[in-house]
Each structure stands twice: as structure tokens, then as C-alpha cells.
Design a protein around this motif. Structure first.
Motif, PDB file in Angstrom:
ATOM      1  N   UNK A  74      16.369  -5.652   5.689  1.00 26.08           N
ATOM      2  CA  UNK A  74      15.242  -6.576   5.820  1.00 26.08           C
ATOM      3  C   UNK A  74      14.512  -6.363   7.139  1.00 26.08           C
ATOM      4  N   UNK A  75      15.262  -6.162   8.218  1.00 26.03           N
ATOM      5  CA  UNK A  75      14.638  -5.922   9.514  1.00 26.03           C
ATOM      6  C   UNK A  75      13.813  -4.642   9.481  1.00 26.03           C
ATOM      7  N   UNK A  76      14.364  -3.584   8.905  1.00 28.26           N
ATOM      8  CA  UNK A  76      13.621  -2.334   8.826  1.00 28.26           C
ATOM      9  C   UNK A  76      12.347  -2.482   8.026  1.00 28.26           C
ATOM     10  N   UNK A  77      12.404  -3.177   6.891  1.00 27.93           N
ATOM     11  CA  UNK A  77      11.215  -3.371   6.066  1.00 27.93           C
ATOM     12  C   UNK A  77      10.167  -4.184   6.816  1.00 27.93           C
ATOM     13  N   UNK A  78      10.602  -5.220   7.531  1.00 25.58           N
ATOM     14  CA  UNK A  78       9.657  -6.056   8.274  1.00 25.58           C
ATOM     15  C   UNK A  78       8.973  -5.270   9.384  1.00 25.58           C
ATOM     16  N   UNK A  79       9.722  -4.470  10.112  1.00 25.20           N
ATOM     17  CA  UNK A  79       9.131  -3.694  11.211  1.00 25.20           C
ATOM     18  C   UNK A  79       8.170  -2.643  10.662  1.00 25.20           C
ATOM     19  N   UNK A  80       8.501  -2.022   9.544  1.00 23.35           N
ATOM     20  CA  UNK A  80       7.591  -1.026   8.954  1.00 23.35           C
ATOM     21  C   UNK A  80       6.283  -1.680   8.510  1.00 23.35           C
ATOM     22  N   UNK A  81       6.373  -2.845   7.899  1.00 20.61           N
ATOM     23  CA  UNK A  81       5.157  -3.548   7.493  1.00 20.61           C
ATOM     24  C   UNK A  81       4.352  -4.018   8.703  1.00 20.61           C
ATOM     25  N   UNK A  82       5.038  -4.512   9.725  1.00 22.25           N
ATOM     26  CA  UNK A  82       4.353  -4.927  10.953  1.00 22.25           C
ATOM     27  C   UNK A  82       3.562  -3.755  11.538  1.00 22.25           C
ATOM     28  N   UNK A 275       7.164 -11.995   6.907  1.00 20.83           N
ATOM     29  CA  UNK A 275       7.801 -11.857   8.206  1.00 20.83           C
ATOM     30  C   UNK A 275       6.993 -10.937   9.111  1.00 20.83           C
ATOM     31  N   UNK A 276       6.505  -9.824   8.562  1.00 21.09           N
ATOM     32  CA  UNK A 276       5.699  -8.896   9.346  1.00 21.09           C
ATOM     33  C   UNK A 276       4.391  -9.540   9.794  1.00 21.09           C
ATOM     34  N   UNK A 277       3.754 -10.282   8.896  1.00 18.64           N
ATOM     35  CA  UNK A 277       2.512 -10.956   9.259  1.00 18.64           C
ATOM     36  C   UNK A 277       2.750 -12.040  10.304  1.00 18.64           C
ATOM     37  N   UNK A 278       3.872 -12.728  10.215  1.00 22.42           N
ATOM     38  CA  UNK A 278       4.178 -13.748  11.225  1.00 22.42           C
ATOM     39  C   UNK A 278       4.345 -13.114  12.603  1.00 22.42           C
ATOM     40  N   UNK A 279       5.019 -11.969  12.667  1.00 21.88           N
ATOM     41  CA  UNK A 279       5.182 -11.273  13.946  1.00 21.88           C
ATOM     42  C   UNK A 279       3.840 -10.786  14.477  1.00 21.88           C
ATOM     43  N   UNK A 320       2.720 -20.196  12.031  1.00 26.39           N
ATOM     44  CA  UNK A 320       3.768 -21.153  11.657  1.00 26.39           C
ATOM     45  C   UNK A 320       3.981 -21.159  10.142  1.00 26.39           C
ATOM     46  N   UNK A 321       2.877 -21.160   9.385  1.00 26.16           N
ATOM     47  CA  UNK A 321       2.995 -21.168   7.925  1.00 26.16           C
ATOM     48  C   UNK A 321       3.673 -19.896   7.424  1.00 26.16           C
ATOM     49  N   UNK A 322       3.306 -18.753   7.984  1.00 31.32           N
ATOM     50  CA  UNK A 322       3.926 -17.491   7.579  1.00 31.32           C
ATOM     51  C   UNK A 322       5.400 -17.453   7.941  1.00 31.32           C
TER      52      UNK A 322
END
Length: 333
Positions: A74-82, A275-279, A320-322
Motif C-alpha cells: 500500500x505504501x509503495x502504491x501511494x508513493x507511486x501515485x503521489x 492517500x496519494x492525493x491527501x499527501x 482532510x476529506x481525502x
């Protein structure tokens, strides 16, 4: 009996996550010790190349794609999308800013065009080179964006690292030239906005990661849509825009669309888009505040301050919503 060299290798291997060490540590230690004489193992150390290789493997294994525990996937997917979303914003902003600058200079008479050219030629050789680099290098964000989506990862990585270089000039310029130091908060936020996505792309889009894919649309269509939104935001309110206005506006509209049009049924893939959009929203919020802060208390147009504060509020609420949506998505997987 454990030799000193073996102990040192095991210490360096602690950089790797526990799940990876459990399956590979013994094999890796055997490989490292294979051709080292037993009598020399108490006087030897891991080489810098070996330490660097293990450190890079530690990053890749923590930003894993498959075969790793769920949190790492999950962390890897979030960082790639970010990285993908942030590079898209940087690429569209760089092209739009330069198109609008050239359009303005080319359509408002000889005086404006001369002022544009003087920015590259009128302040000494060092400054001229720096100005030319600051104008051209950010266009490499576009190269990095399209290279990434066409699975040309090394080209994408080199492009975004070069594109981020101009953000270091506010720190280096006062040391080697007569450049007046920038506001430290603004300079730091601008550098983070460039270097965090660049480093995230280099770290997370490694050779074992899946190819980058946009959640909707084709690369060219999405890039054009971002460019239109950013250009319109600067043309409609010409007295308001600053360095972060257009990217933040595009993010607000894109994130709002993501929240309103998100599918009802949970995607089984660990895309972690929210998660990526929130970051990314948190990063843009930091840049927005750092950009606005120096202007507070100065005699600037009220429309500028009001628009910037409204954008700050929108970024805060959307982030906050994301974050809430990302938490629910993770809990439901």
C-alpha cells in the motif's frame, strides 16, 4: 563462529525490512562472504558500493509492488501515485507559465519583448546562464511525465531530477552572486514541492514496480486538461496568480472530482489514490501558506489575499476529506 565481517554485514542488512531479511538474509551473507578469505574477515569491512546497494534495496523493498506484506504494498502504491500526480502538476504548470509569458511578451509591443530578452542577457554571464536554465529546465517535467507513462523510467528519473535543479538556486545564488536572499520559508517550500515528487518517482518507480497508469483518461488528454485549467485560472484572474495558484487550483478541481465521482464499489487493486492525493494536498497547502505568509501585512491588493486565503481553506478541507476517504479505503481492503 561469527567473524567481525559477518557481523558488520548483518548490521548493514538491518536496513532491510524484517520480512525481507527473514527470507534472504542468510543467503545474502553467504554471497558476500563467499570469496573473502577466512583469515581476513576480521580486518575487512563492507564496501561503499555494497552498502549503497543494500540501502537502495531497502528503499525498493519498503516501496514494494507484489510479494510483500500489505502495508509495504500500500505504501509503495501511494508513493507511486503521489509522484505521478505531482509530476503532472509540475509539468502542466511549467508549460502554461512559459506559454503565457511568451504570449504576453510577444503581443504587447517591442518594449515587453525587450524586457523578456533582457532577463537572459542583461545581468552578466553567470546570471544569464542561470536564468536560461531556470526557464528551460522545468520543461523537463513534461518529458518526465510522458516518459513515466510510457514506461521509460530512467529517462523519467533523469528528467525530473534536472527539472528540480532550479529550485536550489535561491539557496546557492546568494553565496556565489549578488542575488538577494529569498524568504527562507518560500524557498524551502518551493524546493520541497519539486524535490519530494522527484525523489518519490526515483524511489518508488523502481524496476520491480508496475508501469505507471493514470486512473482516468490518456496521458495527453489529462495533460491538456490540466493545462487548460491552469491557464484559465491565470487568465481569468490576472491580478491574483502567484507561483502556486495554478497548480493548487488544478489540484482542488481534480481532488473534488475524485471525491464526487469516486466509484461506489471498492477497487480491489491497492491504488491508494486518495492517500496519494491527501499527501499531495498537504504539500500544496504548505507551499500555499509559505507563499502567502510574506505578503501578509504588506499593502497588496485585497483580492490577492482573499483569493489566497480561500484557496488555503479549500486545500485544507479537501486534504482532510481525502485523508478520511483514504482511511476508509484502507480499512475496507
Amino acid at each position: 563462529m561469527t567473524t567481525l565481517l559477518e557481523a558488520r554485514y548483518r548490521t548493514v542488512l538491518r536496513l532491510l525490512p524484517a520480512y525481507y531479511r527473514r527470507g534472504r538474509e542468510e543467503e545474502m551473507v553467504e554471497v558476500y562472504l563467499w570469496d573473502v578469505d577466512q583469515e581476513l574477515q576480521d580486518q575487512s569491512r563492507p564496501t561503499l558500493g555494497e552498502v549503497a546497494s543494500i540501502a537502495a534495496l531497502a528503499v525498493r523493498s519498503r516501496l514494494a509492488a507484489t510479494g510483500a506484506p500489505r502495508p509495504y504494498v500500500l505504501l509503495g502504491a501511494a508513493v507511486r501515485n503521489f509522484a505521478l500526480f505531482a509530476v503532472l502538476l509540475q509539468a502542466a504548470a511549467a508549460v502554461v507559465d512559459r506559454v503565457l509569458e511568451l504570449t504576453w511578451a510577444g503581443t504587447h509591443g517591442t518594449r515587453e519583448w525587450d524586457m523578456f530578452l533582457t532577463g537572459f542577457t542583461g545581468r552578466g554571464p553567470l546570471t544569464s546562464v542561470v536564468e536560461a536554465a531556470q526557464w528551460t529546465l522545468p520543461l523537463l517535467w513534461t518529458v518526465g511525465y510522458f516518459a513515466l507513462l510510457h514506461d521509460r523510467r530512467r529517462l523519467a528519473q533523469a528528467s525530473v531530477l534536472l527539472a528540480a535543479l532550479p529550485t536550489l538556486w535561491p539557496f546557492a545564488g546568494p553565496l556565489v552572486s549578488e542575488l538577494v536572499p529569498w524568504d527562507p520559508w518560500f524557498a524551502t517550500a518551493g524546493a520541497l514541492f519539486a524535490w519530494l515528487p522527484a525523489l518519490a518517482l526515483c524511489a518508488a518507480h523502481h524496476r520491480d514496480a508496475p508501469a505507471a497508469v493514470l486512473p482516468v483518461g490518456t496521458p495527453g488528454l489529462v495533460f491538456a486538461a490540466c493545462g487548460v485549467v491552469m491557464g484559465a485560472s491565470e487568465v481569468v484572474l490576472p491580478a491574483v496568480p502567484d507561483a502556486v495558484w495554478a497548480p493548487a487550483t488544478c489540484f482542488v478541481l481534480g481532488a473534488l472530482g475524485r471525491l464526487l465521482l469516486r466509484p461506489r464499489r471498492m477497487d480491489t487493486r491497492p491504488a491508494c489514490g486518495a492517500m496519494a492525493l491527501a499527501a499531495l494536498g498537504l504539500l500544496l497547502l504548505a507551499v500555499r501558506i509559505a507563499t502567502l505568509y510574506p505578503w501578509l501585512g504588506l499593502p497588496v491588493p485585497a483580492a490577492f489575499v482573499a483569493a489566497a486565503l480561500a484557496q488555503t481553506a479549500a486545500l485544507t478541507l479537501l486534504t482532510l476529506a481525502l485523508t478520511v476517504v483514504a482511511g476508509r479505503d484502507l480499512a475496507g481492503r
